[in-house]
Design a protein around this motif. Structure first.
Motif, PDB file in Angstrom:
ATOM      1  N   ARG A  38       0.875  -1.178   0.073  1.00 50.46           N
ATOM      2  CA  ARG A  38      -0.002  -0.081   0.104  1.00 50.46           C
ATOM      3  C   ARG A  38       0.878   1.421   0.086  1.00 50.46           C
ATOM      4  NH1 ARG A  38      -5.542  -1.333  -0.756  1.00 50.46           N
ATOM      5  NH2 ARG A  38      -5.390  -3.627  -0.344  1.00 50.46           N
ATOM      6  N   THR A 116      -9.491  -9.829  10.897  1.00 46.99           N
ATOM      7  CA  THR A 116      -8.888  -8.541  11.281  1.00 46.99           C
ATOM      8  C   THR A 116      -8.000  -7.700  10.120  1.00 46.99           C
ATOM      9  OG1 THR A 116      -6.876  -9.001  12.354  1.00 46.99           O
ATOM     10  CG2 THR A 116      -9.050  -8.488  13.566  1.00 46.99           C
ATOM     11  N   ALA A 119     -10.593  -5.394   7.908  1.00 47.27           N
ATOM     12  CA  ALA A 119     -11.347  -4.467   8.827  1.00 47.27           C
ATOM     13  C   ALA A 119     -11.362  -3.087   8.177  1.00 47.27           C
ATOM     14  CB  ALA A 119     -11.038  -4.651  10.078  1.00 47.27           C
ATOM     15  N   ASP A 120      -9.947  -2.639   7.736  1.00 50.23           N
ATOM     16  CA  ASP A 120      -9.984  -1.279   7.132  1.00 50.23           C
ATOM     17  C   ASP A 120     -10.145  -1.166   5.714  1.00 50.23           C
ATOM     18  OD1 ASP A 120      -7.762  -2.440   6.641  1.00 50.23           O
ATOM     19  OD2 ASP A 120      -6.357  -0.690   7.300  1.00 50.23           O
ATOM     20  N   LYS A 121     -10.609  -2.478   5.036  1.00 45.47           N
ATOM     21  CA  LYS A 121     -10.632  -2.475   3.629  1.00 45.47           C
ATOM     22  C   LYS A 121     -12.004  -2.598   2.857  1.00 45.47           C
ATOM     23  CE  LYS A 121      -5.996  -3.895   3.266  1.00 45.47           C
ATOM     24  NZ  LYS A 121      -5.497  -4.303   4.395  1.00 45.47           N
ATOM     25  N   GLU A 123     -16.646  -2.995   4.456  1.00 42.19           N
ATOM     26  CA  GLU A 123     -17.631  -2.913   5.587  1.00 42.19           C
ATOM     27  C   GLU A 123     -17.709  -4.383   5.847  1.00 42.19           C
ATOM     28  OE1 GLU A 123     -21.933  -1.346   6.723  1.00 42.19           O
ATOM     29  OE2 GLU A 123     -21.043  -0.809   4.632  1.00 42.19           O
ATOM     30  N   GLN A 124     -17.329  -4.686   7.037  1.00 40.61           N
ATOM     31  CA  GLN A 124     -17.528  -6.353   7.341  1.00 40.61           C
ATOM     32  C   GLN A 124     -18.756  -6.552   8.110  1.00 40.61           C
ATOM     33  OE1 GLN A 124     -13.649  -6.877   9.905  1.00 40.61           O
ATOM     34  NE2 GLN A 124     -12.954  -8.013   8.040  1.00 40.61           N
TER      35      GLN A 124
END
Ligand SMILES: N[C@@H](CCC(=O)N[C@@H](CS)C(=O)NCC(=O)O)C(=O)O
Length: 202
Positions: A38, A116, A119-121, A123-124
């Motif tokens: 990233r 996890t 989680a920031d990639k 909407e789980q």
């Protein structure tokens, strides 16, 4: 030529392909857990921020597992993994698609909605993951019925890139602690055959 990869399901798909071909390609292994795909530098290579990426000597960048495999297959046709004539090539494509969509699809959704790492990639939705766990069971059942003729490999009983896609599924299953259920004996036979390949690196 240089391959950017990581110890991950997509990384395995290309590294197993290369191992089966018996070729060597200079490789840089990235740590996806700390976001090495990233960085601004890597995003120049793949705007999706994902491995695998194959960088050619003229600077051309190839991403997407199967596109990289297709290119390597054309460069190194010995020990074919993607068919050898119009019919066998089409059959391997058919089984690649089946393994990717039908067998990898649900477990990938389980991973995306529970790990996890994601989680920031996105909407789980853990409840959605539960539906995909049940669907995975059905898809193993489908593959089990397909393999009921006793064959060792998914496409025409010849080891192919479609089996390598299956190896990546097995790797995700290990991460997710969702082993192939024992009752699917035909899939278990295929799974054992995958673990016996020297290219297996799960
Ligand atoms: N469609 C891509 C999927 C690649 C992919 O999902 N790569 C993951 C590893 S399995 C990745 O690099 N993730 C890093 C990130 O999302 O930060 C392919 O098959 O090549």
């Amino acid at each position: 030529m240089k391959l950017y990869t990581a110890p991950s399901p997509s990384g395995l798909r290309v590294s197993a392909f290369i191992a089966e071909k018996g070729i060597e390609i200079p490789t840089e292994t990235l740590d996806i857990q700390v976001g090495e795909t990233r960085t601004d530098e890597f995003l120049q290579k793949n705007s999706l921020g994902e491995i695998p990426v194959l960088e050619l000597d003229d600077g051309t960048l190839l991403t997407e597992t199967l596109a990289i495999c297709r290119y390597l297959e054309a460069l190194y046709p010995e020990d074919p993994l993607m068919g050898t004539d119009p019919l066998t090539t089409a059959k391997v494509d058919m089984w690649s698609r089946r393994m990717e969509q039908q067998v990898m699809g649900p477990i990938a959704q389980v991973a995306q909605h529970t790990f996890t790492f994601f989680a920031d990639k996105l909407e789980q939705l853990p409840a959605y993951a539960e539906t995909q766990k049940r669907l995975q069971d059905k898809r193993w059942g489908w593959l089990d019925a397909e393999l009921a003729d006793g064959r060792r490999y998914v496409c025409d009983d010849v080891f192919s890139v479609a089996d390598i896609t299956g190896m990546a599924v097995l790797m995700i299953c290990q991460f997710a602690e969702m082993p192939v259920p024992e009752r699917f004996g035909n899939v278990k036979r295929w799974e054992t055959a995958m673990y016996e390949r020297s290219s297996w690196a799960g």
